[in-house]
Design a protein around this motif. Sequence first.
Motif, PDB file in Angstrom:
ATOM      1  N   ARG A   1       0.830  -1.204   0.000  1.00  0.00           N
ATOM      2  CA  ARG A   1       0.000   0.000   0.000  1.00  0.00           C
ATOM      3  C   ARG A   1       0.866   1.257   0.000  1.00  0.00           C
ATOM      4  O   ARG A   1       0.573   2.231  -0.704  1.00  0.00           O
ATOM      5  CB  ARG A   1      -0.938   0.008   1.211  1.00  0.00           C
TER       6      ARG A   1
ATOM      7  N   ASN B   1       1.371   4.449  -2.938  1.00  0.00           N
ATOM      8  CA  ASN B   1       1.123   5.864  -2.621  1.00  0.00           C
ATOM      9  C   ASN B   1       2.348   6.754  -2.813  1.00  0.00           C
ATOM     10  O   ASN B   1       2.364   7.897  -2.349  1.00  0.00           O
ATOM     11  CB  ASN B   1       0.633   5.993  -1.177  1.00  0.00           C
TER      12      ASN B   1
ATOM     13  N   ARG C   1       1.836  10.231  -3.901  1.00  0.00           N
ATOM     14  CA  ARG C   1       1.215  11.146  -2.947  1.00  0.00           C
ATOM     15  C   ARG C   1       2.122  11.472  -1.760  1.00  0.00           C
ATOM     16  O   ARG C   1       2.096  12.595  -1.248  1.00  0.00           O
ATOM     17  CB  ARG C   1      -0.081  10.530  -2.401  1.00  0.00           C
ATOM     18  N   THR C   2       2.899  10.493  -1.325  1.00  0.00           N
ATOM     19  CA  THR C   2       3.647  10.645  -0.071  1.00  0.00           C
ATOM     20  C   THR C   2       5.159  10.608  -0.238  1.00  0.00           C
ATOM     21  O   THR C   2       5.884  10.852   0.729  1.00  0.00           O
ATOM     22  CB  THR C   2       3.242   9.538   0.914  1.00  0.00           C
TER      23      THR C   2
ATOM     24  N   ARG D   1      -3.180   1.065  -6.432  1.00  0.00           N
ATOM     25  CA  ARG D   1      -4.083   1.179  -5.283  1.00  0.00           C
ATOM     26  C   ARG D   1      -5.335   0.314  -5.446  1.00  0.00           C
ATOM     27  O   ARG D   1      -5.984  -0.042  -4.457  1.00  0.00           O
ATOM     28  CB  ARG D   1      -4.465   2.643  -5.056  1.00  0.00           C
TER      29      ARG D   1
ATOM     30  N   LYS E   1      -5.792  -1.367   1.432  1.00  0.00           N
ATOM     31  CA  LYS E   1      -5.345  -0.651   2.611  1.00  0.00           C
ATOM     32  C   LYS E   1      -5.777  -1.389   3.873  1.00  0.00           C
ATOM     33  O   LYS E   1      -5.094  -1.351   4.892  1.00  0.00           O
ATOM     34  CB  LYS E   1      -5.921   0.768   2.609  1.00  0.00           C
ATOM     35  N   TYR E   2      -6.910  -2.088   3.769  1.00  0.00           N
ATOM     36  CA  TYR E   2      -7.483  -2.754   4.939  1.00  0.00           C
ATOM     37  C   TYR E   2      -7.629  -4.257   4.690  1.00  0.00           C
ATOM     38  O   TYR E   2      -8.105  -4.675   3.625  1.00  0.00           O
ATOM     39  CB  TYR E   2      -8.869  -2.179   5.262  1.00  0.00           C
TER      40      TYR E   2
ATOM     41  N   GLU F   1     -10.242   1.386  -0.721  1.00  0.00           N
ATOM     42  CA  GLU F   1     -10.544   2.819  -0.658  1.00  0.00           C
ATOM     43  C   GLU F   1      -9.947   3.465   0.589  1.00  0.00           C
ATOM     44  O   GLU F   1      -9.830   2.827   1.635  1.00  0.00           O
ATOM     45  CB  GLU F   1     -12.066   3.026  -0.667  1.00  0.00           C
ATOM     46  N   GLU F   2      -9.602   4.732   0.449  1.00  0.00           N
ATOM     47  CA  GLU F   2      -9.187   5.505   1.614  1.00  0.00           C
ATOM     48  C   GLU F   2     -10.416   5.806   2.468  1.00  0.00           C
ATOM     49  O   GLU F   2     -11.406   6.336   1.962  1.00  0.00           O
ATOM     50  CB  GLU F   2      -8.529   6.815   1.170  1.00  0.00           C
ATOM     51  N   GLN F   3     -10.370   5.443   3.711  1.00  0.00           N
ATOM     52  CA  GLN F   3     -11.486   5.699   4.624  1.00  0.00           C
ATOM     53  C   GLN F   3     -10.917   6.381   5.867  1.00  0.00           C
ATOM     54  O   GLN F   3     -10.561   5.731   6.848  1.00  0.00           O
ATOM     55  CB  GLN F   3     -12.199   4.393   4.991  1.00  0.00           C
ATOM     56  N   ALA F   4     -10.827   7.682   5.774  1.00  0.00           N
ATOM     57  CA  ALA F   4     -10.118   8.459   6.797  1.00  0.00           C
ATOM     58  C   ALA F   4     -10.666   8.233   8.196  1.00  0.00           C
ATOM     59  O   ALA F   4      -9.910   8.235   9.174  1.00  0.00           O
ATOM     60  CB  ALA F   4     -10.192   9.952   6.445  1.00  0.00           C
TER      61      ALA F   4
ATOM     62  N   GLU G   1      -8.904   5.134   9.914  1.00  0.00           N
ATOM     63  CA  GLU G   1      -7.459   5.061   9.714  1.00  0.00           C
ATOM     64  C   GLU G   1      -6.778   4.118  10.704  1.00  0.00           C
ATOM     65  O   GLU G   1      -5.772   3.468  10.383  1.00  0.00           O
ATOM     66  CB  GLU G   1      -6.853   6.461   9.839  1.00  0.00           C
TER      67      GLU G   1
END
Length: 485
Positions: free
Chosen positions: A371, A375, A378-379, A420, A425-426, A460-463, A466
């Motif tokens: 993951r 990214n 982005r990072t 991605r 992510k999870y 998906e990003e799920q803020a 986190e």
Amino acid sequence: MFSLDSLSVSHRFLALPNSFYTQVEPTPLDNPRWVAWNQELAGELGFPEVVEDEPALLDVLSGSVSNEHIKPLAMKYAGHQFGIYNPDLGDGRGLLLGEVAGKSGQTFDLHLKGAGQTPYSRMGDGRAVLRSTIREYLCSEAMAGLGIPTTRALAMMVSDTPVYREEVEQGALLVRAADTHIRFGHFEHFFYTGQHEQLRLLADRVIEWYFPDCLDADKPYVSFFAEVVRLTAEMIAHWQAKGFAHGVMNTDNMSILGQTFDYGPFGFMDDYEPGYICNHSDYQGRYAFDNQPSIAMWNLTALAHALSPLIDREDLDHGLETFTPILQTEYSCQMRDKFGLSTKQSEDGDFFNRSFDLMESEKVDYTRFFRALSNIDRTGIAPVVDLFIDRAKAQAWVESYLLRCMLENDSEAERCRKMRSANPKYILRNYLAQQAIELAEKGDFSLVHQLADLLKFPYEEQAEHEEFAKLPPEWGKRMEISCSS
């Protein structure tokens, strides 16, 4: 109020001879009540999306009240357990309730797990406990979210019935939906008992129901076996790419449709560890993560032996020979997607080997690594390097990876976007499931619901969630799970 009259319910398996099953009524539990209801799947099957005010549906699906549309039966099968043939298997705590046609036209088995004793319970009580039911509900839905072939979970219920394991636990129920509950072990049962006409009948019905295209082949049984090999190879490739260990790859836990089946002591890898063992009872490591491809081949060989009265040895051998190429092709495709490498270069084999050797020696978290790599646009590279103990080695590897990426046609942003969608992510880490279980045993199902919702969209990003993507605590790594349920 909802009525089962609105569903299209059939009972194809019940039309087979009595040697295939025993009709059994569920043994009701005390005060069953809803814990979870899969709204998405319920809608597809024609059930109401909300069931809190549906006591009649609860009564029927929990086995408390009989219904003319539900004709429960326990399937008879056999299987190789840890490599040893066991003839005394079958649905020992679950019942096939019937088959429901979904809105898409696809037919799903409905199966009630934890329904009480059957002739195949082998001295067991036929019950399921809350902890194992939570684990199966969450993981089957997590696997569906990841795009891995799997059975599904329609509903989970809890009760006041005590169930005695290592300690007294709450009895629970799971309503499982699957394309089929027919396993390799069904064929083994009829082969080893010499019921070859029943074996042929089973193969005929399986082809008719699930592999109709094989009917047009010159050798329908050969074509059917080839399809089972292909589907199994593709499933195993998914497991290996996502870091999933099943834990109990007995032949009675192998679906003929290549769907992940019977969630017991499973586990997703935390630190990359090819020899990862998630089953507390697997003392020899037979079902370790890196053994899964060879065990799948072993199981397919056992199935081939069971089909030998129907298929010539040469055709069976040819079918088995296709397993490894299919697995390698599918696994390679998935791993290239995870690394974002769509082209093939001559040095790629060496690059992949170095990458995995480094991950293993540095004990890098498998899911977090991929993951973070996804990214970079982005990072930057810092989150990747920070996963390693030896930062210099990590820096050197990342630089070599970026050089390799320069040979790709996609821009960095496009490459990472695609990655991605291949790198979640999870995942359902065992420590998260354990935390949900401990709360549920106190009557708090909030974490069960949170995880169920979260894991439907693992890419998906799920803020707001986190914390569920963080590295696991040290106590939560390499958890071994018992088969006891």
